[in-house]
Design a protein around this motif. Sequence first.
Motif, PDB file in Angstrom:
ATOM      1  N   TYR A 153       0.836  -1.211   0.000  1.00 24.79           N
ATOM      2  CA  TYR A 153       0.000   0.000   0.000  1.00 24.79           C
ATOM      3  C   TYR A 153       0.869   1.258   0.000  1.00 24.79           C
ATOM      4  O   TYR A 153       0.592   2.226  -0.720  1.00 24.79           O
ATOM      5  CB  TYR A 153      -0.899   0.010   1.231  1.00 24.79           C
ATOM      6  CG  TYR A 153      -2.107  -0.886   1.152  1.00 24.79           C
ATOM      7  CD1 TYR A 153      -2.943  -0.864   0.037  1.00 24.79           C
ATOM      8  CD2 TYR A 153      -2.443  -1.732   2.204  1.00 24.79           C
ATOM      9  CE1 TYR A 153      -4.065  -1.681  -0.024  1.00 24.79           C
ATOM     10  CE2 TYR A 153      -3.567  -2.552   2.145  1.00 24.79           C
ATOM     11  CZ  TYR A 153      -4.373  -2.518   1.026  1.00 24.79           C
ATOM     12  OH  TYR A 153      -5.480  -3.316   0.966  1.00 24.79           O
ATOM     13  N   ALA A 154       1.916   1.254   0.836  1.00 21.94           N
ATOM     14  CA  ALA A 154       2.772   2.441   0.959  1.00 21.94           C
ATOM     15  C   ALA A 154       3.484   2.763  -0.341  1.00 21.94           C
ATOM     16  O   ALA A 154       3.686   3.939  -0.669  1.00 21.94           O
ATOM     17  CB  ALA A 154       3.792   2.229   2.083  1.00 21.94           C
ATOM     18  N   VAL A 155       3.877   1.733  -1.081  1.00 24.93           N
ATOM     19  CA  VAL A 155       4.542   1.941  -2.371  1.00 24.93           C
ATOM     20  C   VAL A 155       3.611   2.661  -3.342  1.00 24.93           C
ATOM     21  O   VAL A 155       4.039   3.525  -4.112  1.00 24.93           O
ATOM     22  CB  VAL A 155       5.018   0.591  -2.949  1.00 24.93           C
ATOM     23  CG1 VAL A 155       5.343   0.727  -4.429  1.00 24.93           C
ATOM     24  CG2 VAL A 155       6.248   0.102  -2.201  1.00 24.93           C
ATOM     25  N   VAL A 156       2.325   2.323  -3.291  1.00 27.30           N
ATOM     26  CA  VAL A 156       1.349   2.976  -4.172  1.00 27.30           C
ATOM     27  C   VAL A 156       1.277   4.475  -3.863  1.00 27.30           C
ATOM     28  O   VAL A 156       1.343   5.324  -4.763  1.00 27.30           O
ATOM     29  CB  VAL A 156      -0.039   2.330  -4.016  1.00 27.30           C
ATOM     30  CG1 VAL A 156      -1.092   3.138  -4.766  1.00 27.30           C
ATOM     31  CG2 VAL A 156      -0.023   0.901  -4.525  1.00 27.30           C
ATOM     32  N   VAL A 157       1.161   4.819  -2.579  1.00 24.14           N
ATOM     33  CA  VAL A 157       1.096   6.233  -2.188  1.00 24.14           C
ATOM     34  C   VAL A 157       2.397   6.934  -2.534  1.00 24.14           C
ATOM     35  O   VAL A 157       2.404   8.073  -3.023  1.00 24.14           O
ATOM     36  CB  VAL A 157       0.790   6.375  -0.682  1.00 24.14           C
ATOM     37  CG1 VAL A 157       0.657   7.860  -0.301  1.00 24.14           C
ATOM     38  CG2 VAL A 157      -0.487   5.635  -0.318  1.00 24.14           C
ATOM     39  N   PHE A 158       3.530   6.256  -2.285  1.00 24.06           N
ATOM     40  CA  PHE A 158       4.831   6.828  -2.608  1.00 24.06           C
ATOM     41  C   PHE A 158       4.957   7.078  -4.101  1.00 24.06           C
ATOM     42  O   PHE A 158       5.465   8.120  -4.533  1.00 24.06           O
ATOM     43  CB  PHE A 158       5.943   5.889  -2.138  1.00 24.06           C
ATOM     44  CG  PHE A 158       7.313   6.272  -2.643  1.00 24.06           C
ATOM     45  CD1 PHE A 158       7.930   7.431  -2.210  1.00 24.06           C
ATOM     46  CD2 PHE A 158       7.974   5.470  -3.551  1.00 24.06           C
ATOM     47  CE1 PHE A 158       9.183   7.791  -2.672  1.00 24.06           C
ATOM     48  CE2 PHE A 158       9.228   5.814  -4.025  1.00 24.06           C
ATOM     49  CZ  PHE A 158       9.830   6.979  -3.581  1.00 24.06           C
ATOM     50  N   ALA A 159       4.482   6.133  -4.912  1.00 20.11           N
ATOM     51  CA  ALA A 159       4.569   6.288  -6.369  1.00 20.11           C
ATOM     52  C   ALA A 159       3.726   7.477  -6.832  1.00 20.11           C
ATOM     53  O   ALA A 159       4.164   8.270  -7.677  1.00 20.11           O
ATOM     54  CB  ALA A 159       4.103   5.008  -7.058  1.00 20.11           C
ATOM     55  N   VAL A 160       2.519   7.623  -6.287  1.00 22.11           N
ATOM     56  CA  VAL A 160       1.670   8.766  -6.631  1.00 22.11           C
ATOM     57  C   VAL A 160       2.357  10.063  -6.243  1.00 22.11           C
ATOM     58  O   VAL A 160       2.408  11.032  -7.012  1.00 22.11           O
ATOM     59  CB  VAL A 160       0.296   8.647  -5.935  1.00 22.11           C
ATOM     60  CG1 VAL A 160      -0.507   9.944  -6.098  1.00 22.11           C
ATOM     61  CG2 VAL A 160      -0.490   7.465  -6.496  1.00 22.11           C
ATOM     62  N   MET A 161       2.916  10.101  -5.028  1.00 23.26           N
ATOM     63  CA  MET A 161       3.618  11.293  -4.554  1.00 23.26           C
ATOM     64  C   MET A 161       4.816  11.615  -5.427  1.00 23.26           C
ATOM     65  O   MET A 161       5.049  12.777  -5.780  1.00 23.26           O
ATOM     66  CB  MET A 161       4.070  11.092  -3.101  1.00 23.26           C
ATOM     67  CG  MET A 161       4.676  12.322  -2.439  1.00 23.26           C
ATOM     68  SD  MET A 161       6.389  12.746  -2.915  1.00 23.26           S
ATOM     69  CE  MET A 161       7.248  11.215  -2.542  1.00 23.26           C
ATOM     70  N   ALA A 162       5.591  10.583  -5.791  1.00 21.46           N
ATOM     71  CA  ALA A 162       6.801  10.806  -6.586  1.00 21.46           C
ATOM     72  C   ALA A 162       6.458  11.393  -7.950  1.00 21.46           C
ATOM     73  O   ALA A 162       7.114  12.332  -8.413  1.00 21.46           O
ATOM     74  CB  ALA A 162       7.563   9.492  -6.755  1.00 21.46           C
TER      75      ALA A 162
END
Length: 293
Positions: free
Chosen positions: A123-132
């Motif tokens: 889940y965190a990778v998804v949010v991180f990818a959106v943020m990046a």
Amino acid sequence: MHLALTVLEIVAPVFLLAAVGFAWVKLGYEYRVEFVTRFAMTLSVPCLIFTALMGTQVDATALATLSLASLVAYGLVTAAMWLLVLAGRLDRRTFLAPLIFGNTGNLGLPLALFAFGDVGLGYAVVVFAVMAILSFTFGIWLVSDGGSLLKVIKEPLVGATLFGALFLWQGWQTPTFLTNALELIGQMAIPMMLITLGVAVARLKPNALGLATLLAALKYAICAACAAVVGLWFGLEPVALAVLIVQIATPVAVTSYLLAEKYGADSDSVAGLVVVSTLMSVVTLPLILAFVI
């Protein structure tokens, strides 16, 4: 008491690794932040994103919902921070991007992993990818008044996210030998980012700490509230909701300082935000985790 110990077990490794980087610099040893950051953002972090998405056991529909929720949450945070910057008569190029985007890589990924395991990391990778993607497009536009679309497309983070999402959607897997190699490279990302965070904080020389303290406190409150509202509105399941709140409410990223320095914004003020918000996270992140766990 049990909850306090659980939270301490989650956050302690994060700050201990950052403390290693901080002490390394204070002892006078060499640490090339530019090289390590380039290596992490070009190779290690993209491998982490790709393998985490490809190997996640979370339902693809749930990840798509979280991606949309992340976009809406960042939109809400952007609107709130824009009003804050206008009300405070602050320089938009200097303050807006740091107040919107948090340290979802250095702190958010390991916190999600330690708190919620591999599912939380997915889940965190998804949010991180959106943020990046937002940070290297909209964020650069805010700081420089003119981001390059071609440069964004060439970012390894963007490619890793798109390919990881494709493999997840199709249920594809890379050959075992390649998966093992990619996972090994990706495993370097989190410790490298945490140690680099400590190094960067040790080298920063912040100004205007009073304003930075006020803005950092407002950032935590606004970001956590926006993420909670959006997550509840989308009906996210408990772990996804908790990860969204933690990721959106992370402190100001060191990359915000690097971008301010590169594009001629007030980098000293951004440095103050990085240092104060990172120190404040020692208290705020455990409180948020205690609330969401």
